[in-house]
Structure formats: C-alpha cells, structure tokens
Design an enzyme around this catalytic site. Structure first.
Site, PDB file in Angstrom:
ATOM      1  N   ARG A 265      43.366  51.083  37.374  1.00  0.00           N
ATOM      2  CA  ARG A 265      41.924  50.879  37.580  1.00  0.00           C
ATOM      3  C   ARG A 265      41.482  49.541  36.988  1.00  0.00           C
ATOM      4  NH1 ARG A 265      40.375  55.491  39.944  1.00  0.00           N
ATOM      5  NH2 ARG A 265      41.757  57.234  39.434  1.00  0.00           N
ATOM      6  N   ASP A 266      40.625  48.854  37.735  1.00  0.00           N
ATOM      7  CA  ASP A 266      40.099  47.561  37.282  1.00  0.00           C
ATOM      8  C   ASP A 266      39.247  47.779  36.030  1.00  0.00           C
ATOM      9  OD1 ASP A 266      39.532  44.624  38.918  1.00  0.00           O
ATOM     10  OD2 ASP A 266      38.254  45.133  37.197  1.00  0.00           O
ATOM     11  N   ILE A 267      39.390  46.875  35.077  1.00  0.00           N
ATOM     12  CA  ILE A 267      38.661  46.990  33.810  1.00  0.00           C
ATOM     13  C   ILE A 267      37.162  46.749  34.005  1.00  0.00           C
ATOM     14  CG2 ILE A 267      38.777  44.579  33.020  1.00  0.00           C
ATOM     15  CD1 ILE A 267      39.861  45.700  30.335  1.00  0.00           C
TER      16      ILE A 267
ATOM     17  N   ASN B  76      42.114  37.837  46.424  1.00  0.00           N
ATOM     18  CA  ASN B  76      41.534  36.548  46.085  1.00  0.00           C
ATOM     19  C   ASN B  76      42.647  35.546  45.796  1.00  0.00           C
ATOM     20  OD1 ASN B  76      38.876  37.574  46.230  1.00  0.00           O
ATOM     21  ND2 ASN B  76      39.016  38.365  44.143  1.00  0.00           N
TER      22      ASN B  76
ATOM     23  N   VAL C  60      42.983  36.086  37.714  1.00  0.00           N
ATOM     24  CA  VAL C  60      44.283  36.427  37.113  1.00  0.00           C
ATOM     25  C   VAL C  60      45.364  35.953  38.090  1.00  0.00           C
ATOM     26  CG1 VAL C  60      45.794  38.253  36.288  1.00  0.00           C
ATOM     27  CG2 VAL C  60      43.317  38.439  35.912  1.00  0.00           C
TER      28      VAL C  60
ATOM     29  N   HIS D  91      47.401  40.350  43.262  1.00  0.00           N
ATOM     30  CA  HIS D  91      46.875  41.719  43.188  1.00  0.00           C
ATOM     31  C   HIS D  91      45.999  41.973  44.401  1.00  0.00           C
ATOM     32  CE1 HIS D  91      44.335  38.957  40.862  1.00  0.00           C
ATOM     33  NE2 HIS D  91      43.283  39.671  41.261  1.00  0.00           N
TER      34      HIS D  91
ATOM     35  N   HIS E 250      42.845  44.211  45.553  1.00  0.00           N
ATOM     36  CA  HIS E 250      41.754  45.089  45.104  1.00  0.00           C
ATOM     37  C   HIS E 250      41.563  46.173  46.158  1.00  0.00           C
ATOM     38  CE1 HIS E 250      39.857  42.247  42.076  1.00  0.00           C
ATOM     39  NE2 HIS E 250      40.511  41.373  42.806  1.00  0.00           N
TER      40      HIS E 250
HETATM   41  P1  DGP Z   1      40.543  38.445  40.592  1.00  0.00           P
HETATM   42  O1  DGP Z   1      39.200  37.903  40.289  1.00  0.00           O
HETATM   43  O2  DGP Z   1      40.787  38.716  42.062  1.00  0.00           O
HETATM   44  O3  DGP Z   1      41.651  37.610  39.982  1.00  0.00           O
HETATM   45  O4  DGP Z   1      40.587  39.870  39.902  1.00  0.00           O
HETATM   46  C1  DGP Z   1      41.098  40.117  38.635  1.00  0.00           C
HETATM   47  C2  DGP Z   1      40.634  41.475  38.255  1.00  0.00           C
HETATM   48  O5  DGP Z   1      41.414  41.900  37.164  1.00  0.00           O
HETATM   49  C3  DGP Z   1      39.189  41.543  37.795  1.00  0.00           C
HETATM   50  O6  DGP Z   1      38.450  42.376  38.710  1.00  0.00           O
HETATM   51  C4  DGP Z   1      39.225  42.140  36.414  1.00  0.00           C
HETATM   52  C5  DGP Z   1      40.613  42.690  36.315  1.00  0.00           C
HETATM   53  N1  DGP Z   1      41.225  42.613  35.007  1.00  0.00           N
HETATM   54  C6  DGP Z   1      41.357  41.484  34.250  1.00  0.00           C
HETATM   55  N2  DGP Z   1      41.986  41.782  33.094  1.00  0.00           N
HETATM   56  C7  DGP Z   1      42.279  43.108  33.144  1.00  0.00           C
HETATM   57  C8  DGP Z   1      42.929  43.996  32.255  1.00  0.00           C
HETATM   58  O7  DGP Z   1      43.392  43.642  31.171  1.00  0.00           O
HETATM   59  N3  DGP Z   1      43.017  45.301  32.637  1.00  0.00           N
HETATM   60  C9  DGP Z   1      42.526  45.742  33.833  1.00  0.00           C
HETATM   61  N4  DGP Z   1      42.675  47.040  34.101  1.00  0.00           N
HETATM   62  N5  DGP Z   1      41.910  44.932  34.703  1.00  0.00           N
HETATM   63  C10 DGP Z   1      41.785  43.625  34.351  1.00  0.00           C
END
Ligand code: DGP
Length: 113
Positions: free
Chosen positions: A29-31, A86, A95, A99, A101
């Site tokens: 799950r996204d943070i 992205n 990041v 990935h 979404h």
């Molecule tokens: P993007 O902007 O497409 O690179 O999305 C990166 C996503 O990663 C963003 O929605 C927040 C998520 N994210 C960043 N750090 C962490 C983390 O440590 N844990 C989790 N679960 N999600 C993270």
C-alpha cells in the site's frame, strides 16, 4: 542506478503494508494514498523506470497480471480502476524504481494534473 527506498522495502529492511509477493514482484500500500485503494506493484529487480524494462522479458505483463489480480482481491475490479506509471520529473516520478500505481475505490477524474 542509485539505490532507492523500494530496494530496501524489497529486502525487508524497511517495513511495508504488503498485499502480494512472488519471486518477481512485490505489491504494497502507498504510504500517501490518493484513493481508497492505492497499491504499488514493483519488480523486485532494480529498474529505474518504465523505459528500462526489457519488453521481451515478460516482466511488464507479469506486473500487470498482478495488478489486475489485486484489483479483484481488493473488490474494485467491477467498479474500475486506474494503473499509472510515472516516468521522470515531468511524469511525476519521485521514486526511481519502476512501480505501477493501482488506484481505485472512488471515481477518478481525468485529465490528471
Ligand atoms: P511516484 O510519484 O510515481 O514516484 O510514486 C511514488 C509513490 O511511492 C508515492 O505515491 C509515495 C510512495 N512512497 C514513497 N515512499 C514510500 C515508502 O517508504 N513506503 C510506501 N509504502 N510508499 C512510499
């Protein structure tokens, strides 16, 4: 490519709310969720972004198969969902580890910002 937080999550050095895992991929799950369901599907292998994927490898198909399966298990397959990748600064990538979404659980607007 430089090490990212997602590599640490793959290795279990940083915790995540895991939804699915196999030998090639991990989903968690996204943070910072942008929808009731917001899950990230990533390859375990370090790949900087979508442009670096070997399209002959079957990895992208695998990640999409996983995303579609998770949509079913999360109960959003019927209502619909969005898969987003992205790439780079203008693409909104923060990041630098590929990935996908998976977003759903509410109507999503279009176009994105
Ligand atoms: P993007 O902007 O497409 O690179 O999305 C990166 C996503 O990663 C963003 O929605 C927040 C998520 N994210 C960043 N750090 C962490 C983390 O440590 N844990 C989790 N679960 N999600 C993270």
């Amino acid at each position: 490519m430089a090490e990212t937080i997602f590599s640490k999550i793959v290795r279990g050095e940083i915790p995540c709310d895991k939804v699915y895992e196999d030998n090639l991929s991990l989903a968690f799950r996204d943070i910072n969720p942008q929808a009731p369901v917001h899950i990230l599907i990533i390859p375990k292998k370090d790949l900087e972004d979508i442009s670096k994927i070997d399209t002959e490898s079957g990895l992208l198909e695998h990640l999409i198969r996983v995303a579609n399966q998770i949509a079913v298990s999360e109960g959003i397959a019927e209502s619909g969902y969005r898969l987003v990748v992205n790439k780079g600064a203008h693409g909104g990538q923060t990041v630098n580890h590929l990935h996908i979404h998976l977003l759903g659980g509410r109507p999503l607007t279009w176009p994105p910002g």
